[in-house]
Write an enzyme that holds these catalytic residues in place. Sequence first.
Site: not given
Length: 78
Positions: A1-3
């Site tokens: 899950m990229p930020l």
Amino acid sequence: MPLVNVKLIEGVFTPEQKREMIQRVTDAMVEVEGESLRQVTWVVVEEVKSGDWGIGGNSLSAADVHALQGRSAAPVGG
């Protein structure tokens, strides 16, 4: 899950421009990671106070960025 964290100088971009950035950055990440991760791709826009950003040893203000953009240095409404 990229930020993805996007830092901007306060008062340069309108709320609509920031929404567009969020949409486009999300789209770019989805192109790499796949559509199934769109719903868990986070984009955070952080604004840095004008004058608290520096480049080449010099502080940069919202007025400086507006000048680079070729537009008036009037503050952007939120």
